[in-house]
Design a protein around this motif. Structure first.
Motif, PDB file in Angstrom:
ATOM      1  N   ASP A  10       0.811  -1.221   0.000  1.00  0.00           N
ATOM      2  CA  ASP A  10       0.000   0.000   0.000  1.00  0.00           C
ATOM      3  C   ASP A  10       0.843   1.268   0.000  1.00  0.00           C
ATOM      4  OD1 ASP A  10       0.621  -1.074   2.612  1.00  0.00           O
ATOM      5  OD2 ASP A  10      -0.415   0.680   3.409  1.00  0.00           O
ATOM      6  N   GLU A  12       3.126   3.726  -1.473  1.00  0.00           N
ATOM      7  CA  GLU A  12       3.514   3.997  -2.851  1.00  0.00           C
ATOM      8  C   GLU A  12       5.023   4.162  -3.020  1.00  0.00           C
ATOM      9  OE1 GLU A  12       1.677   7.431  -4.649  1.00  0.00           O
ATOM     10  OE2 GLU A  12       2.818   7.068  -6.503  1.00  0.00           O
ATOM     11  N   ARG A  15       6.539   0.769  -3.042  1.00  0.00           N
ATOM     12  CA  ARG A  15       6.137   0.075  -4.273  1.00  0.00           C
ATOM     13  C   ARG A  15       6.968   0.548  -5.455  1.00  0.00           C
ATOM     14  NH1 ARG A  15       0.735   1.294  -3.872  1.00  0.00           N
ATOM     15  NH2 ARG A  15       0.868   2.570  -5.725  1.00  0.00           N
ATOM     16  N   GLU A  31       1.257  -4.365 -10.111  1.00  0.00           N
ATOM     17  CA  GLU A  31       1.116  -3.810  -8.768  1.00  0.00           C
ATOM     18  C   GLU A  31      -0.307  -3.877  -8.255  1.00  0.00           C
ATOM     19  OE1 GLU A  31       2.679   0.134  -9.300  1.00  0.00           O
ATOM     20  OE2 GLU A  31       4.740  -0.547  -8.975  1.00  0.00           O
ATOM     21  N   GLU A  33      -2.463  -2.363  -4.620  1.00  0.00           N
ATOM     22  CA  GLU A  33      -2.318  -1.578  -3.390  1.00  0.00           C
ATOM     23  C   GLU A  33      -2.918  -2.286  -2.190  1.00  0.00           C
ATOM     24  OE1 GLU A  33      -3.621   2.526  -3.679  1.00  0.00           O
ATOM     25  OE2 GLU A  33      -3.066   2.502  -5.810  1.00  0.00           O
TER      26      GLU A  33
END
Ligand code: CA
Length: 226
Positions: A10, A12, A15, A31, A33
């Motif tokens: 989750d 960002e 990620r 991806e 979230e």
């Protein structure tokens, strides 16, 4: 076609950092979230490997792992916030093949992914089928039967069983198993072996609480016997 890795995270910032690191290795990155998003899109995304954070806003990484394992033996790496034994063991018990801790070191992550992807390939085709008590193991087909009925193992569980059966009756140390099954020679962790042995026992043993085939040899390691 390039290897597709699904990252479930989750945050960002993390990620994006992970995406850059993985793309740098030539892998394609998908991806999600949230766990819900990942589970919903899993079949259409058809990733070759899943990287899942434990801490997610809806269902957590453990639950994602358990859900994925209901229908898939996709390789899973769990991401934990710290090297906490409870989290690591719970993640492995939920069905993860391996784990990494935050902050994620890109080189270590890539090494673990590469090792895991290698494991997905079939065993050496020259390995002969073998019978161990009520178990029948056919390495080149990836098949295990218990009393004639096929049982389902993840790739890691299967490789672990093959490695133990390669040297039937011989005690193999955790270090040896880490090297042969996980492909690690220096950053291995005995917990990976211990939890996978427990998982394997629930599938192959008549009574997992009193193992007959996958036996612990205190202070030395594990051995497989009929
Ligand atoms: Ca998170």
């Amino acid at each position: 076609m390039s290897i597709r890795i699904l990252t479930i995270e989750d945050d960002e910032r993390i990620r994006t950092a992970v995406r850059f690191a993985l793309e740098d290795e030539g892998w394609s990155v998908l991806e999600a979230e949230t766990g819900e998003q990942a589970l919903e899109g899993f079949n259409s995304m058809a990733p070759d490997l899943v990287l899942v954070d434990i801490g997610l806003p809806g269902i957590d990484g453990f639950e994602v792992c358990r859900e994925l394992r209901r229908g898939s033996d996709v390789p899973i790496i769990m991401v934990t916030a710290r090297d906490d034994t409870h989290d690591v063991v719970a993640g492995l018990e939920a069905g993860a093949d391996d784990y990494v801790t935050k902050p994620i070191a890109p080189k270590e992550l890539s090494a673990r992914i590469r090792a895991l992807l290698r494991r997905v390939k079939p065993e050496d085709a020259s390995a002969a089928p073998r019978t161990v008590g009520d178990l029948e193991i056919i390495p080149d087909e990836g098949v295990v039967r218990k009393n004639g009925e096929e049982i389902h193992l993840t790739k890691t569980e299967f490789h672990l069983l093959c490695e133990l059966s390669d040297q039937l009756g011989k005690v193999l140390s955790r270090e040896h198993l880490l090297e042969e099954v996980w492909g690690y020679d220096y950053f291995g962790d005995g917990r990976l072996v211990d939890v996978h042995v427990r998982r394997l026992r629930t599938k192959v043993e008549p009574d997992p609480a009193h193992p007959r085939h996958v036996v612990t040899v205190r202070g030395m390691g594990y051995k497989l016997q009929a």
